[in-house]
Design a protein around this motif. Structure first.
Motif, PDB file in Angstrom:
ATOM      1  N   LYS A 185     -97.859  10.467 -27.315  1.00  0.00           N
ATOM      2  CA  LYS A 185     -97.857  11.898 -27.013  1.00  0.00           C
ATOM      3  C   LYS A 185     -97.089  12.649 -28.093  1.00  0.00           C
ATOM      4  CE  LYS A 185     -98.163  11.580 -21.960  1.00  0.00           C
ATOM      5  NZ  LYS A 185     -97.499  11.910 -20.675  1.00  0.00           N
ATOM      6  N   LYS A 186     -97.715  13.678 -28.617  1.00  0.00           N
ATOM      7  CA  LYS A 186     -97.050  14.453 -29.655  1.00  0.00           C
ATOM      8  C   LYS A 186     -96.156  15.514 -29.018  1.00  0.00           C
ATOM      9  CE  LYS A 186    -100.522  13.871 -33.297  1.00  0.00           C
ATOM     10  NZ  LYS A 186    -101.424  14.569 -34.261  1.00  0.00           N
ATOM     11  N   VAL A 187     -94.970  15.639 -29.582  1.00  0.00           N
ATOM     12  CA  VAL A 187     -94.058  16.673 -29.118  1.00  0.00           C
ATOM     13  C   VAL A 187     -94.622  18.019 -29.551  1.00  0.00           C
ATOM     14  CG1 VAL A 187     -91.739  17.596 -29.339  1.00  0.00           C
ATOM     15  CG2 VAL A 187     -92.086  15.139 -29.278  1.00  0.00           C
ATOM     16  N   ARG A 188     -94.742  18.923 -28.618  1.00  0.00           N
ATOM     17  CA  ARG A 188     -95.360  20.212 -28.939  1.00  0.00           C
ATOM     18  C   ARG A 188     -94.690  21.334 -28.190  1.00  0.00           C
ATOM     19  NH1 ARG A 188     -98.703  24.095 -27.493  1.00  0.00           N
ATOM     20  NH2 ARG A 188    -100.705  24.604 -28.433  1.00  0.00           N
ATOM     21  N   GLY A 189     -94.271  22.334 -28.919  1.00  0.00           N
ATOM     22  CA  GLY A 189     -93.747  23.546 -28.308  1.00  0.00           C
ATOM     23  C   GLY A 189     -94.868  24.559 -28.149  1.00  0.00           C
ATOM     24  N   LEU A 190     -94.571  25.685 -27.534  1.00  0.00           N
ATOM     25  CA  LEU A 190     -95.572  26.737 -27.364  1.00  0.00           C
ATOM     26  C   LEU A 190     -95.749  27.514 -28.664  1.00  0.00           C
ATOM     27  CD1 LEU A 190     -94.412  28.216 -23.915  1.00  0.00           C
ATOM     28  CD2 LEU A 190     -96.055  26.372 -24.335  1.00  0.00           C
ATOM     29  N   THR A 191     -96.984  27.942 -28.915  1.00  0.00           N
ATOM     30  CA  THR A 191     -97.211  28.844 -30.037  1.00  0.00           C
ATOM     31  C   THR A 191     -96.618  30.208 -29.683  1.00  0.00           C
ATOM     32  OG1 THR A 191     -99.331  29.630 -29.183  1.00  0.00           O
ATOM     33  CG2 THR A 191     -99.361  27.628 -30.553  1.00  0.00           C
ATOM     34  N   GLU A 192     -96.540  31.076 -30.648  1.00  0.00           N
ATOM     35  CA  GLU A 192     -95.995  32.413 -30.386  1.00  0.00           C
ATOM     36  C   GLU A 192     -96.831  33.131 -29.324  1.00  0.00           C
ATOM     37  OE1 GLU A 192     -95.530  34.610 -33.972  1.00  0.00           O
ATOM     38  OE2 GLU A 192     -94.349  33.048 -34.960  1.00  0.00           O
ATOM     39  N   GLU A 193     -98.156  32.984 -29.400  1.00  0.00           N
ATOM     40  CA  GLU A 193     -99.036  33.629 -28.422  1.00  0.00           C
ATOM     41  C   GLU A 193     -98.828  33.031 -27.035  1.00  0.00           C
ATOM     42  OE1 GLU A 193    -103.834  34.389 -27.629  1.00  0.00           O
ATOM     43  OE2 GLU A 193    -103.152  33.250 -29.382  1.00  0.00           O
ATOM     44  N   GLU A 194     -98.733  31.700 -26.966  1.00  0.00           N
ATOM     45  CA  GLU A 194     -98.515  31.040 -25.687  1.00  0.00           C
ATOM     46  C   GLU A 194     -97.151  31.404 -25.103  1.00  0.00           C
ATOM     47  OE1 GLU A 194    -101.160  26.973 -26.566  1.00  0.00           O
ATOM     48  OE2 GLU A 194     -98.990  27.030 -26.931  1.00  0.00           O
ATOM     49  N   GLN A 195     -96.172  31.546 -25.971  1.00  0.00           N
ATOM     50  CA  GLN A 195     -94.831  31.917 -25.512  1.00  0.00           C
ATOM     51  C   GLN A 195     -94.841  33.276 -24.831  1.00  0.00           C
ATOM     52  OE1 GLN A 195     -91.686  31.372 -28.386  1.00  0.00           O
ATOM     53  NE2 GLN A 195     -90.358  32.894 -27.420  1.00  0.00           N
ATOM     54  N   MET A 196     -95.555  34.237 -25.415  1.00  0.00           N
ATOM     55  CA  MET A 196     -95.619  35.573 -24.828  1.00  0.00           C
ATOM     56  C   MET A 196     -96.395  35.543 -23.504  1.00  0.00           C
ATOM     57  SD  MET A 196     -93.735  37.330 -26.634  1.00  0.00           S
ATOM     58  CE  MET A 196     -94.034  38.778 -25.602  1.00  0.00           C
ATOM     59  N   LYS A 197     -97.455  34.760 -23.446  1.00  0.00           N
ATOM     60  CA  LYS A 197     -98.216  34.634 -22.193  1.00  0.00           C
ATOM     61  C   LYS A 197     -97.333  34.038 -21.098  1.00  0.00           C
ATOM     62  CE  LYS A 197    -102.920  34.119 -24.049  1.00  0.00           C
ATOM     63  NZ  LYS A 197    -104.093  33.200 -24.173  1.00  0.00           N
ATOM     64  N   PHE A 198     -96.522  33.057 -21.468  1.00  0.00           N
ATOM     65  CA  PHE A 198     -95.631  32.423 -20.502  1.00  0.00           C
ATOM     66  C   PHE A 198     -94.602  33.420 -19.982  1.00  0.00           C
ATOM     67  CE2 PHE A 198     -91.412  30.521 -19.893  1.00  0.00           C
ATOM     68  CZ  PHE A 198     -91.665  29.740 -18.773  1.00  0.00           C
ATOM     69  N   ILE A 199     -93.981  34.165 -20.886  1.00  0.00           N
ATOM     70  CA  ILE A 199     -92.948  35.138 -20.487  1.00  0.00           C
ATOM     71  C   ILE A 199     -93.540  36.194 -19.553  1.00  0.00           C
ATOM     72  CG2 ILE A 199     -91.418  36.955 -21.341  1.00  0.00           C
ATOM     73  CD1 ILE A 199     -91.042  35.239 -23.871  1.00  0.00           C
ATOM     74  N   ASN A 200     -94.744  36.674 -19.876  1.00  0.00           N
ATOM     75  CA  ASN A 200     -95.391  37.689 -19.043  1.00  0.00           C
ATOM     76  C   ASN A 200     -95.747  37.134 -17.663  1.00  0.00           C
ATOM     77  OD1 ASN A 200     -95.262  39.599 -21.097  1.00  0.00           O
ATOM     78  ND2 ASN A 200     -97.280  39.061 -21.923  1.00  0.00           N
TER      79      ASN A 200
END
Length: 397
Positions: free
Chosen positions: A186-201
């Motif tokens: 499994k590759k370690v993966r953070g959220l992209t900038e777009e995904e980060q904003m979707k998550f916060i919203n």
């Protein structure tokens, strides 16, 4: 074993080799050798061994008598791998070499080994082909899980050698290698900038039922600090130093034998650290302190409904719901810690600095974990080469 018994065995073996044992050829063409011996209770008995030759029979007789001597000396030749491991990890736990969380993980690993064919065999009877067969069955697991099984089997043989149960550690045989998983890592993966904003919203819009906790503050603190969730749920007011601008991390929520508990100390020694308070993190911490209620552990985050600490699994369940609402992939709640690290790398923060903030044991963990992010950031370096080549071609260098 008493001196008398030891002498009896040695004398009888010599007498047998000198001809007092009986030999006969079996119907299959093998040689059968019958000899007498004295057992651990002083009883005189007869033993038969077969082989392809007289020397082969004598070797088998010697092996039998050697095992008998071991029993006289209190060596448990019937001990299995799980039995040796249970005793070993219990001893390490009681001597504080292993914490409760590590102890629980080890127990689960041993329980799985116990269900296998090799787990039911006396370790003295195990041969390399038994080990090979067992290792081949492990490829369905992840590489991380395989390494735990492999290490445990190797430890069991090391204990068996120390106790005189076996002569050699078969796991050190050059042909016995740790298998590789059928699954890709499994590759370690953070959220992209777009995904980060979707998550916060999605997190801000989520409406919990029956006033359940959304764990909003813990999730955002992880996103903007890179702290592990167990460390966040273990925070006390005195850990936060607004005047100097850091959070001191010195404890975590751990999984015990019965229930989760507040552990004094972090996951690793490097885990005790100071994490900087950024401008986006500060108001979240202030809000958390304002909402904090009285509780016996004096924790900023506490489960007042159940009357206990908040576990990572509780927060992870909520994170999964938020990801679904946001329409973003779910990689586990730990992805928020990776997202923080990814944004730091993108911002140009040096790996050695990030290592300290994340509480990694050494710089190699940081570089290996986020190698793809570092590589991606290096792509822009080609512009420096292009600028330099422009100067070279124009005769400026």
């Amino acid at each position: 074993m008493s001196i008398q018994h030891r002498k009896v065995i040695q004398m009888e073996y010599k007498r047998n080799r000198n001809g007092e044992g009986t030999w006969r050829e079996t119907a299959s063409g093998n040689i059968e050798y019958r000899f007498t011996y004295t057992d651990e209770y002083g009883n005189r008995k007869v033993k038969s061994v077969t082989g392809v030759s007289e020397n082969h029979c004598l070797e088998r007789a010697e092996e039998f008598l050697a095992r008998l001597r071991q029993r006289f000396e209190g060596i448990n030749l019937d001990a299995t791998i799980p039995e040796l491991l249970y005793e070993k990890i219990e001893s390490d736990f009681r001597k504080n070499y292993t914490g409760e969380q590590g102890y629980e993980r080890n127990l689960r690993t041993i329980e799985t080994i116990e269900k296998s064919a090799i787990g039911h065999m006396a370790i003295a009877d195990i041969r390399v082909y038994h080990i090979e067969r067992y290792l081949q069955s492990l490829t369905r697991y992840s590489n991380n899980t395989i390494s735990k099984f492999y290490s445990m089997i190797k430890l069991a043989f090391a204990v068996a050698v120390d106790r005189g149960i076996v002569r050699t550690n078969l796991m050190e045989n050059r042909n016995v290698k740790c298998p590789i998983s059928d699954r890709p890592d499994k590759k370690v993966r953070g959220l992209t900038e777009e995904e980060q904003m979707k998550f916060i919203n999605a997190l801000s819009e989520y409406k919990p039922q029956n006033n359940h906790n959304t764990y909003r503050l813990q999730l955002l603190i992880e996103l903007y600090s890179g702290m592990r969730m167990g460390e966040i749920n273990a925070l006390r007011p005195e850990c936060i130093n607004f005047s100097k601008g850091f959070i001191h991390v010195d404890r975590t929520i751990s999984h015990g034998k019965a229930s989760p508990f507040l552990k004094e100390g972090t996951k690793t020694k490097a885990g005790e650290r100071d994490v900087p308070i950024s401008a986006v993190l500060k108001p979240l911490l202030e809000e958390a302190l304002e909402q904090m209620g009285d509780n016996p552990e004096n924790l900023i985050f506490y489960d007042y409904n159940k009357g206990g600490v908040i576990t990572t699994n509780q927060v992870c369940s909520m994170y999964k719901k938020i990801c679904k609402d946001a329409g973003i992939p779910y990689y586990g709640q730990h992805a928020l810690r990776h997202t923080f690290a990814t944004r730091c790398i993108e911002a140009g923060i040096q790996p050695v600095v990030l290592k300290g903030w994340l509480g990694h044991t050494n710089i190699h963990v940081t570089l290996d974990t986020y190698a793809d992010v570092f590589d991606r950031m290096n792509l822009g370096a080609i512009s420096k080469f292009e600028d330099y080549m422009d100067k070279v071609l124009q005769g400026e260098e």
